[in-house]
Design an enzyme around this catalytic site. Structure first.
Site, PDB file in Angstrom:
ATOM      1  N   TYR A  31       2.014  17.016  59.177  1.00  0.00           N
ATOM      2  CA  TYR A  31       3.276  16.499  58.377  1.00  0.00           C
ATOM      3  C   TYR A  31       4.007  17.621  57.607  1.00  0.00           C
ATOM      4  CZ  TYR A  31       1.217  16.340  53.893  1.00  0.00           C
ATOM      5  OH  TYR A  31       0.796  16.767  52.752  1.00  0.00           O
ATOM      6  N   LYS A 149      -0.979  21.997  57.367  1.00  0.00           N
ATOM      7  CA  LYS A 149      -0.559  20.728  56.471  1.00  0.00           C
ATOM      8  C   LYS A 149      -1.034  19.482  57.243  1.00  0.00           C
ATOM      9  CE  LYS A 149       3.334  19.754  53.524  1.00  0.00           C
ATOM     10  NZ  LYS A 149       2.591  19.495  52.251  1.00  0.00           N
ATOM     11  N   GLU A 181      -6.028  25.196  44.755  1.00  0.00           N
ATOM     12  CA  GLU A 181      -4.739  24.654  44.216  1.00  0.00           C
ATOM     13  C   GLU A 181      -4.803  23.013  43.976  1.00  0.00           C
ATOM     14  OE1 GLU A 181      -4.412  23.908  49.329  1.00  0.00           O
ATOM     15  OE2 GLU A 181      -2.811  23.964  48.134  1.00  0.00           O
ATOM     16  N   LEU A 205      -2.826  25.701  51.080  1.00  0.00           N
ATOM     17  CA  LEU A 205      -1.647  25.521  51.728  1.00  0.00           C
ATOM     18  C   LEU A 205      -0.820  26.806  51.181  1.00  0.00           C
ATOM     19  CD1 LEU A 205      -0.230  23.625  54.109  1.00  0.00           C
ATOM     20  CD2 LEU A 205       1.314  22.907  52.070  1.00  0.00           C
TER      21      LEU A 205
END
Ligand code: PDD
Length: 291
Positions: A31, A149, A181, A205
């Site tokens: 996505y 992702k 993260e 990411l």
């Protein structure tokens, strides 16, 4: 809200997919979330590049490459017909490997991927940003391709839920003694006057907001080191902030119930909040925008 599904535009409330969709059954898909200001997409190329990277890595082949004009025209119609051409919004695109009888191995070649897109109003939390938010830390239990992702976000969901249950805006995930993260944003800290953040590799990411904010910081003459923050150094951090498409730059003033610095947004963070906002608005200003 209007949705786009496999070439059709229809009300989101009536958009349906097969129960055999591998996105539904396995989380087998990718996505992308674009930021939208006044109906204009922010950093379109970078988002499309990352989406295509994900499709390549998952070996999901679209019958036709998703070109930038195609993506932008889908977004334009969704935003217009959902009355989101002014103010803040997001444009969401999801692509799964398609529908097929449940089997772990890939379905027959030529099985059409499912392509879904929609838009939403975004209400950036400016009040929270002004006073700063809190975060917790928790182990990073994700797989080793966090650079893709994918829609398999259970660890991210649990991280965000754990944070919410403690009145925090997000969790700083820790793997092998370092901060990777957040559940849906990258983490940046200031240690001894130097900006520190996890390098882009398979463990995070590669955030688009992260890349822009690091460039803005360098432009301000702030030293930047893309080296991970050690968990043991968290109490020494002078400043912490999150960066992401639905987060912008969010100051973090408490971690695990301990103040960061003096417990208020720090000078570098405060400066980058303004710089990033100015960059976002300038990029989406009518004359500048590509769309
Ligand atoms: N998430 N890290 C993770 C795990 C993310 O899911 C995101 C974005 C980011 C920030 O990347 P970017 O600056 O390119 O948005 C970092 C989106 C917003 C989401 O899942 O809603």
């Amino acid at each position: 809200m209007l949705a786009y599904l496999n070439g059709q535009f229809l009300p989101r409330s009536t958009a349906t997919i097969s129960v055999e969709d591998r996105g539904f059954v396995f989380g087998d898909g990718v996505y992308e979330v674009w930021r939208v200001v006044n109906g204009r997409l922010f950093e379109s190329e970078r988002h499309l590049e990352r989406l295509e990277f994900g499709l390549r890595e998952l070996r999901i082949a679209l019958a036709e490459r998703l070109s930038l004009p195609t993506i932008e025209s889908i977004a334009e119609r969704l935003l217009r017909e959902s009355a989101l051409t002014t103010g803040e919004a997001t444009f969401y695109v999801e692509i799964t490997r398609g529908a097929a009888p449940r089997a772990h191995q890939f379905p027959a070649a030529g099985t059409p991927p499912t392509v879904y897109a929609t838009v939403n109003r975004l209400n950036p939390p400016e009040e929270l940003r002004a006073r700063g938010a809190s975060a917790i830390t928790m182990p990073d239990i994700r797989w080793l391709r966090c650079d893709i992702k994918t829609i398999q976000l259970l660890p991210n969901v649990f991280a965000k839920q754990a944070a919410a249950e403690r009145g925090a805006v997000d969790a700083l995930m820790i793997r092998d003694g370092v901060v990777t993260e957040g559940s849906h944003a990258n983490v940046v800290g200031v240690l001894d006057g130097v900006i520190r953040t996890h390098p882009t590799n398979h463990l995070i990411l590669p955030g688009i907001t992260r890349a822009i904010v690091l460039d803005l910081a360098r432009g301000l003459g702030v030293p930047v080191s893309e080296k991970p923050i050690a968990e043991r150094d968290i109490p020494r951090l002078e400043e912490v902030f999150l960066v992401g498409t639905t987060t912008d730059v969010m100051p973090i003033v408490r971690v695990d119930d301990r103040p960061v610095g003096d417990g208020t947004p720090g000078p570098i963070t405060t400066r980058l909040v303004k710089e990033f906002r100015a960059y976002l608005d300038a990029s989406c200003a009518p004359a500048h925008s590509t769309s």
